[in-house]
Write an enzyme that holds these catalytic residues in place. Structure first.
Site, PDB file in Angstrom:
ATOM      1  N   LYS A 266       0.875  -1.190   0.000  1.00  0.00           N
ATOM      2  CA  LYS A 266       0.000   0.000   0.000  1.00  0.00           C
ATOM      3  C   LYS A 266       0.903   1.227   0.000  1.00  0.00           C
ATOM      4  O   LYS A 266       1.506   1.569   1.017  1.00  0.00           O
ATOM      5  CB  LYS A 266      -0.891  -0.011   1.253  1.00  0.00           C
TER       6      LYS A 266
ATOM      7  N   THR B  96       6.169   7.872  13.638  1.00  0.00           N
ATOM      8  CA  THR B  96       6.106   7.071  14.867  1.00  0.00           C
ATOM      9  C   THR B  96       4.650   6.918  15.306  1.00  0.00           C
ATOM     10  O   THR B  96       4.232   5.844  15.762  1.00  0.00           O
ATOM     11  CB  THR B  96       6.967   7.722  15.959  1.00  0.00           C
TER      12      THR B  96
ATOM     13  N   GLU C  32       9.990   1.184  10.557  1.00  0.00           N
ATOM     14  CA  GLU C  32      11.062   2.165  10.360  1.00  0.00           C
ATOM     15  C   GLU C  32      10.391   3.522  10.508  1.00  0.00           C
ATOM     16  O   GLU C  32       9.595   3.916   9.657  1.00  0.00           O
ATOM     17  CB  GLU C  32      11.697   1.953   8.987  1.00  0.00           C
TER      18      GLU C  32
ATOM     19  N   CYS D  16      13.674  10.490   6.912  1.00  0.00           N
ATOM     20  CA  CYS D  16      13.563  10.119   8.314  1.00  0.00           C
ATOM     21  C   CYS D  16      14.892  10.174   9.050  1.00  0.00           C
ATOM     22  O   CYS D  16      14.936  10.482  10.228  1.00  0.00           O
ATOM     23  CB  CYS D  16      12.937   8.742   8.439  1.00  0.00           C
TER      24      CYS D  16
ATOM     25  N   GLU E 250       9.926  16.007  15.139  1.00  0.00           N
ATOM     26  CA  GLU E 250      10.315  15.880  13.739  1.00  0.00           C
ATOM     27  C   GLU E 250       9.597  16.959  12.921  1.00  0.00           C
ATOM     28  O   GLU E 250       8.371  17.030  12.926  1.00  0.00           O
ATOM     29  CB  GLU E 250       9.920  14.479  13.262  1.00  0.00           C
TER      30      GLU E 250
HETATM   31  P1  ADP Z   1       4.309  10.491   6.818  1.00  0.00           P
HETATM   32  O1  ADP Z   1       4.503  11.143   8.139  1.00  0.00           O
HETATM   33  O2  ADP Z   1       5.555  10.182   6.089  1.00  0.00           O
HETATM   34  O3  ADP Z   1       3.211  11.092   5.997  1.00  0.00           O
HETATM   35  P2  ADP Z   1       2.508   8.522   7.770  1.00  0.00           P
HETATM   36  O4  ADP Z   1       2.953   7.775   8.945  1.00  0.00           O
HETATM   37  O5  ADP Z   1       1.445   9.541   7.935  1.00  0.00           O
HETATM   38  O6  ADP Z   1       3.829   9.087   7.146  1.00  0.00           O
HETATM   39  O7  ADP Z   1       2.047   7.550   6.612  1.00  0.00           O
HETATM   40  C1  ADP Z   1       2.855   6.508   6.132  1.00  0.00           C
HETATM   41  C2  ADP Z   1       1.974   5.477   5.477  1.00  0.00           C
HETATM   42  O8  ADP Z   1       1.040   5.019   6.440  1.00  0.00           O
HETATM   43  C3  ADP Z   1       1.138   5.984   4.299  1.00  0.00           C
HETATM   44  O9  ADP Z   1       1.094   4.968   3.317  1.00  0.00           O
HETATM   45  C4  ADP Z   1      -0.227   6.178   4.912  1.00  0.00           C
HETATM   46  O10 ADP Z   1      -1.276   6.048   3.974  1.00  0.00           O
HETATM   47  C5  ADP Z   1      -0.272   5.044   5.906  1.00  0.00           C
HETATM   48  N1  ADP Z   1      -1.209   5.236   7.018  1.00  0.00           N
HETATM   49  C6  ADP Z   1      -1.683   6.390   7.528  1.00  0.00           C
HETATM   50  N2  ADP Z   1      -2.556   6.143   8.536  1.00  0.00           N
HETATM   51  C7  ADP Z   1      -2.622   4.799   8.679  1.00  0.00           C
HETATM   52  C8  ADP Z   1      -3.324   3.923   9.562  1.00  0.00           C
HETATM   53  N3  ADP Z   1      -4.139   4.375  10.497  1.00  0.00           N
HETATM   54  N4  ADP Z   1      -3.143   2.595   9.432  1.00  0.00           N
HETATM   55  C9  ADP Z   1      -2.291   2.107   8.492  1.00  0.00           C
HETATM   56  N5  ADP Z   1      -1.617   2.878   7.626  1.00  0.00           N
HETATM   57  C10 ADP Z   1      -1.766   4.221   7.708  1.00  0.00           C
END
Ligand code: ADP
Length: 489
Positions: A173, A228, A248, A282, A383
């Site tokens: 995904k 995180t 990660e 990151c 961050e």
């Molecule tokens: P960033 O801070 O880099 O935007 P996120 O942690 O928000 O990273 O998102 C990283 C990935 O996790 C994306 O593919 C996002 O769609 C997915 N994501 C966001 N919310 C959820 C959730 N509740 N459960 C699973 N995956 C999620």
């Protein structure tokens, strides 16, 4: 307008429900993406399970699987300019960075192609000569992979190649901000001859598709890269099914600049460490700890270096930095710069959007230095995920190491010094998965990448990364032809 689709069992599907994809450098709409939900995730996981259990994939001779992975690398290289153009428009990568990353992606497939026969076990010493005891490693099953938007194509390779090399199948995904090259990868996998069902890709939002993948009982292992906060949610969902996770996560990596450091090398380590992909990285070195004896002169040189960084059109090979991914992220960066100044930090350079009509529609942000900061400030603890470097002065080296370690994160750390003893001393004491000496952000496929503390769980890259996708199995063999003594006469 093109609709980018899911890729399930070797075929593209979906597109009735979509979300929009914009170019972060221009604000223009560049396409639509299929919006997957639990329905498509469940379908993709079922296909991946069936493929794992009922086809020859998991038991395929490692050499053949290696040859297929090598073909993926070849196909990527033959389409590299097309992938790079997609990545520039979708993720705001500069064309130079995109080309490098696509080559790294190809190298990753090549690297794990070579490791398809490297999952070795052990023969274990046992007290009795009548016993034989050994371990083997086997694929786990379906690997669920959730990735963020900062390194979209290279992350597909870093996650999928070891998963497949180990004999697993996968459901990927990608981030909703950057689904384009992940969807395109389906076509490349078909061209390379990866059997249908081995890799399944579902586009969609984190709340809909991401959460459904994390909660799916048919997933044997979850691999997540991202914040995180979301990593913790993924882990909570995984806990319900007792699913293994590799996470990660975020970082607030410190880079310690000693007075004896080679000045030019240290300035580059500080600038590149923080500014790679506009700080949307990151492991970026976003806390700079500078020996007070050189603080003023070092800051002068760093400011001069930051001001020479060219922010601009990512399709222009002369641009060093492209845009921030979207408006939300841009606002977050601006908010932190304001918070920093309210907390008492000094804005040394940057601090806002660059001038110029050409950049007005995109989400650009200037390379920014915040000086006179303290480690307690939010800009030193949280961050920011942008081109913002928080600079703190220190009085002695042990204080600098203590400050570097005074963080909830532990992804990476750096030290710039010409003193070898000092460098090794720091490498041992810094609480981080990676320590860079006189450099920053350098990674190798055969070296492990991992986070300590709230920066992650598990290991990626290298042989450890391959083993992280495999079950360890213990086998005990009785050679005595005698019944177990406990029930013997
Ligand atoms: P960033 O801070 O880099 O935007 P996120 O942690 O928000 O990273 O998102 C990283 C990935 O996790 C994306 O593919 C996002 O769609 C997915 N994501 C966001 N919310 C959820 C959730 N509740 N459960 C699973 N995956 C999620």
């Amino acid at each position: 307008m093109r609709t980018h689709k899911h890729f399930i069992h070797g075929q593209y599907q979906g597109g009735d429900h979509t979300f929009e994809i914009d170019n972060p450098a221009t604000g223009e709409r560049i396409g639509l993406a299929a919006r997957g939900t639990k329905l498509e995730i469940d379908q993709a996981v079922d296909v991946a399970r069936e493929t794992f259990l009922k086809t020859a994939w998991a038991d395929m001779d490692g050499r053949l699987r290696g040859e297929l992975l090598r073909r993926v690398a070849r196909v990527i290289r033959s389409h590299s300019e097309e992938i790079a153009a997609l990545e520039v428009a979708d993720a705001g990568k500069t064309i130079g960075d995109a080309r490098v990353e696509i080559e790294i992606a190809a190298q990753t497939w090549d690297y794990y192609a070579d490791l398809t026969q490297s999952a070795v076990g052990t023969v274990n010493a046992v007290p009795s000569p009548d016993q034989f005891d050994y371990t083997i490693r086997q694929p786990m099953g379906v690997i669920g992979i959730i990735i963020p938007w900062n390194f979209p194509f290279v992350l597909t390779a870093l996650k999928l190649a070891p998963a497949l090399a180990a004999g697993n199948t996968a459901v990927l995904k990608p981030a909703e901000e950057t689904p384009v090259t992940a969807s395109f990868l389906g076509q490349l996998l078909n061209e390379a001859g990866i059997p249908p069902g081995v890799v399944n890709i579902v586009l969609g939002t984190g709340l809909e598709a991401g959460a459904a993948l994390a909660a799916n009982e048919g997933v044997d292992k979850l691999i997540f890269t991202g914040s995180t906060e979301i990593g913790s949610l993924v882990m909570q969902a995984a806990a319900k099914n007792v699913t293994d996770v590799t996470l990660e996560l975020g970082g607030k990596s410190a880079n310690i600049i000693c007075a004896d450091a080679d000045r030019e090398q240290a300035v580059m380590s500080a600038a590149f460490g923080c500014l790679l992909h506009s700080g949307q990285c990151c492991c970026a070195g976003t806390r700079l700890l500078i020996d007070g004896k050189i603080y003023d002169s070092f800051m002068d040189q760093l400011r001069e270096r930051f001001e020479r960084v060219r922010v601009g059109d990512p399709t222009d090979p002369k641009s060093h930095l492209g845009p921030i991914i979207n408006d939300k992220q841009l606002q977050q960066i601006q908010r932190y710069v304001d918070i920093g100044q309210r907390e008492g930090a000094t804005l040394v350079t940057g601090g806002g959007r660059p001038a110029g009509a050409a950049l007005e529609k995109g989400f650009f942000f200037q390379p920014t230095l915040l000086g006179d900061a303290r480690n307690e400030m939010r800009i030193a603890r949280e961050e920011i995920f942008g081109p913002v470097l928080t600079c703190i002065s220190f009085e002695d080296f042990d204080q600098a190491i203590a400050m570097a370690n005074d963080s909830s994160y532990g992804l990476a750390a750096g030290v710039c010094t010409r003193d070898l003893v000092k460098a090794h001393y720091a490498a041992k004491r810094l609480q981080a998965g990676t320590v860079w000496i006189n450099t920053f952000n350098g990674l190798a496929l055969n070296s492990p990448f991992l986070g300590w503390k709230r920066s992650g769980i598990g290991v990626e890259r290298g042989v450890e990364g391959l083993h992280d996708h495999m079950h360890l199995k213990h086998v005990r063999f009785d050679l005595s032809r005698k019944p177990l003594p406990v029930f013997g006469d």
